[in-house]
Design a protein around this motif. Structure first.
Motif, PDB file in Angstrom:
ATOM      1  N   CYS A   1       0.860  -1.179   0.000  1.00  0.00           N
ATOM      2  CA  CYS A   1       0.000   0.000   0.000  1.00  0.00           C
ATOM      3  C   CYS A   1       0.900   1.234   0.000  1.00  0.00           C
ATOM      4  N   LEU A   2       0.587   2.184  -0.866  1.00  0.00           N
ATOM      5  CA  LEU A   2       1.363   3.414  -0.994  1.00  0.00           C
ATOM      6  C   LEU A   2       0.450   4.594  -0.680  1.00  0.00           C
ATOM      7  N   ILE A   3       0.767   5.326   0.378  1.00  0.00           N
ATOM      8  CA  ILE A   3       0.039   6.535   0.750  1.00  0.00           C
ATOM      9  C   ILE A   3       0.981   7.691   0.452  1.00  0.00           C
ATOM     10  N   HIS A   4       0.605   8.581  -0.494  1.00  0.00           N
ATOM     11  CA  HIS A   4       1.615   9.510  -0.989  1.00  0.00           C
ATOM     12  C   HIS A   4       1.037  10.857  -1.395  1.00  0.00           C
ATOM     13  N   THR A   5       1.853  11.887  -1.197  1.00  0.00           N
ATOM     14  CA  THR A   5       1.619  13.236  -1.710  1.00  0.00           C
ATOM     15  C   THR A   5       2.889  13.646  -2.444  1.00  0.00           C
ATOM     16  N   GLU A   6       2.951  14.906  -2.886  1.00  0.00           N
ATOM     17  CA  GLU A   6       4.167  15.374  -3.542  1.00  0.00           C
ATOM     18  C   GLU A   6       5.309  15.563  -2.536  1.00  0.00           C
ATOM     19  N   LEU A   7       4.998  15.527  -1.249  1.00  0.00           N
ATOM     20  CA  LEU A   7       6.005  15.785  -0.225  1.00  0.00           C
ATOM     21  C   LEU A   7       6.543  14.522   0.428  1.00  0.00           C
ATOM     22  N   ALA A   8       5.724  13.496   0.523  1.00  0.00           N
ATOM     23  CA  ALA A   8       6.150  12.301   1.260  1.00  0.00           C
ATOM     24  C   ALA A   8       5.357  11.081   0.803  1.00  0.00           C
ATOM     25  N   GLN A   9       5.884   9.918   1.158  1.00  0.00           N
ATOM     26  CA  GLN A   9       5.203   8.665   0.850  1.00  0.00           C
ATOM     27  C   GLN A   9       5.443   7.651   1.954  1.00  0.00           C
ATOM     28  N   ALA A  10       4.369   7.049   2.407  1.00  0.00           N
ATOM     29  CA  ALA A  10       4.452   5.948   3.370  1.00  0.00           C
ATOM     30  C   ALA A  10       4.129   4.661   2.630  1.00  0.00           C
ATOM     31  N   VAL A  11       4.983   3.677   2.761  1.00  0.00           N
ATOM     32  CA  VAL A  11       4.809   2.397   2.061  1.00  0.00           C
ATOM     33  C   VAL A  11       4.725   1.283   3.092  1.00  0.00           C
ATOM     34  N   GLY A  12       3.705   0.454   2.958  1.00  0.00           N
ATOM     35  CA  GLY A  12       3.589  -0.734   3.795  1.00  0.00           C
ATOM     36  C   GLY A  12       3.553  -1.967   2.917  1.00  0.00           C
ATOM     37  N   VAL A  13       4.474  -2.890   3.136  1.00  0.00           N
ATOM     38  CA  VAL A  13       4.531  -4.135   2.361  1.00  0.00           C
ATOM     39  C   VAL A  13       4.115  -5.277   3.284  1.00  0.00           C
ATOM     40  N   SER A  14       3.225  -6.130   2.798  1.00  0.00           N
ATOM     41  CA  SER A  14       2.712  -7.199   3.657  1.00  0.00           C
ATOM     42  C   SER A  14       2.511  -8.484   2.859  1.00  0.00           C
ATOM     43  N   MET A  15       2.505  -9.601   3.589  1.00  0.00           N
ATOM     44  CA  MET A  15       2.267 -10.900   2.957  1.00  0.00           C
ATOM     45  C   MET A  15       1.651 -11.839   3.990  1.00  0.00           C
ATOM     46  N   LEU A  16       0.521 -12.420   3.620  1.00  0.00           N
ATOM     47  CA  LEU A  16      -0.117 -13.428   4.458  1.00  0.00           C
ATOM     48  C   LEU A  16       0.511 -14.790   4.163  1.00  0.00           C
ATOM     49  N   THR A  17       0.961 -15.468   5.190  1.00  0.00           N
ATOM     50  CA  THR A  17       1.571 -16.790   5.040  1.00  0.00           C
ATOM     51  C   THR A  17       0.920 -17.753   6.027  1.00  0.00           C
ATOM     52  N   GLU A  18       1.237 -19.028   5.892  1.00  0.00           N
ATOM     53  CA  GLU A  18       0.698 -20.008   6.838  1.00  0.00           C
ATOM     54  C   GLU A  18       1.253 -19.796   8.238  1.00  0.00           C
ATOM     55  N   PHE A  19       2.327 -19.015   8.346  1.00  0.00           N
ATOM     56  CA  PHE A  19       2.922 -18.716   9.656  1.00  0.00           C
ATOM     57  C   PHE A  19       2.378 -17.414  10.242  1.00  0.00           C
TER      58      PHE A  19
END
Length: 276
Positions: A220-238
């Protein structure tokens, strides 16, 4: 003969006057040439609302004499900060900066004229001029200061196939994007995004992706011209694996910074998954 003599005399006087003027001109050029334009460098800056910020300005100092510094904001009256003959002179300071602006006095001799602003406001955004004067001459530079709201993102999983990204206090209202793996299009999912209002004209962000598959990376990328917050995720069996990063675009190529941050996060998550 007397008439010729007067003419010659007048010609000689004119020649002398011209020579004197030429000498004066040469001397003036020499004196002016001894005063060089000081190299001053301002730095493009992004600040976060309510935080402190440093507007960078460096110059070539005179280590034996006083270095006078004046900060101005283009389009406003008064000064932002003035330092002259070893003292701060704030009688003409713009009211918006009273008690909020300061210099690093111990660093001036090293060529550091940077300005610190506390409790940054949206109204602080604009173009600033850093002016330096000392025995070497005078120089100035302008810099752009932009102000916004941004925070890092937190990632959670409210259900077995749902990913949620949350981030607070954004300004202006950000764009939200979801991508899969290395930027591939996302299909067979449902995305819902909301922007609850927050204090001081800021907005919170909550975005959910339903229909996530196991062992597939989503960003997920939350962004403006000034900044960006990125969250990377993955659902696994663990369980859920996540990593996140906040990038402030204090550079001339925010798009390049965006790609680098996303790739770095993806690589980090991929390496982490191989340890199971």
């Amino acid at each position: 003969m007397a008439g010729i003599g007067k003419v010659i005399f007048r010609i000689m006087i004119a020649i002398i006057v011209i020579l004197v003027l030429l000498i004066a001109l040469i001397i003036g050029i020499g004196i002016a040439g001894s005063k060089i334009t000081i190299a001053v460098t301002g730095v493009y800056t992004v600040g976060r609302i309510s935080n402190d910020v440093i507007l960078g300005c460096t110059f070539i100092p005179d280590t034996t004499q006083t270095n006078n510094i004046q900060w101005e904001k283009v389009g406003t009256s008064g000064v932002v900060y003035k330092y002259e003959n070893g003292k701060s002179l704030l009688n003409d300071q713009n009211a918006a900066f009273k008690g909020r602006a300061s210099l690093f006095l111990g660093e001036i001799i090293n060529g550091n004229a940077s300005l610190k602003l506390t409790q940054v406001k949206l109204s602080d955004a604009g173009t600033y001029r850093c002016i330096i004067t000392n025995s070497k001459g005078t120089g100035d530079d302008t810099l752009t200061f932009k102000v916004g709201g941004y925070t890092s993102v937190s990632v959670s999983s409210p259900s077995n196939d749902t990913l949620r990204c949350s981030s607070s206090y954004w300004y202006p209202k950000p764009n939200v994007t979801w991508v899969r793996d290395s930027g591939a299009n996302i299909t067979n999912v449902t995305i819902k995004t909301s922007f609850p209002p927050a204090l001081n004209n800021l907005t919170d962000v909550t975005t959910e992706l339903s229909g996530a598959q196991l062992d597939v990376q989503y960003s997920c990328l939350i962004h403006t011209e000034l900044a960006q917050a990125v969250g990377v995720s993955m659902l696994t069996e663990f369980g859920l694996q996540t990593t996140s990063e906040l990038t402030v675009f204090n550079c001339t190529d925010p798009l390049a910074a965006t790609y680098l941050s996303v790739w770095a996060l993806l690589l980090c998550l991929l390496l982490g998954s191989t340890h199971h």
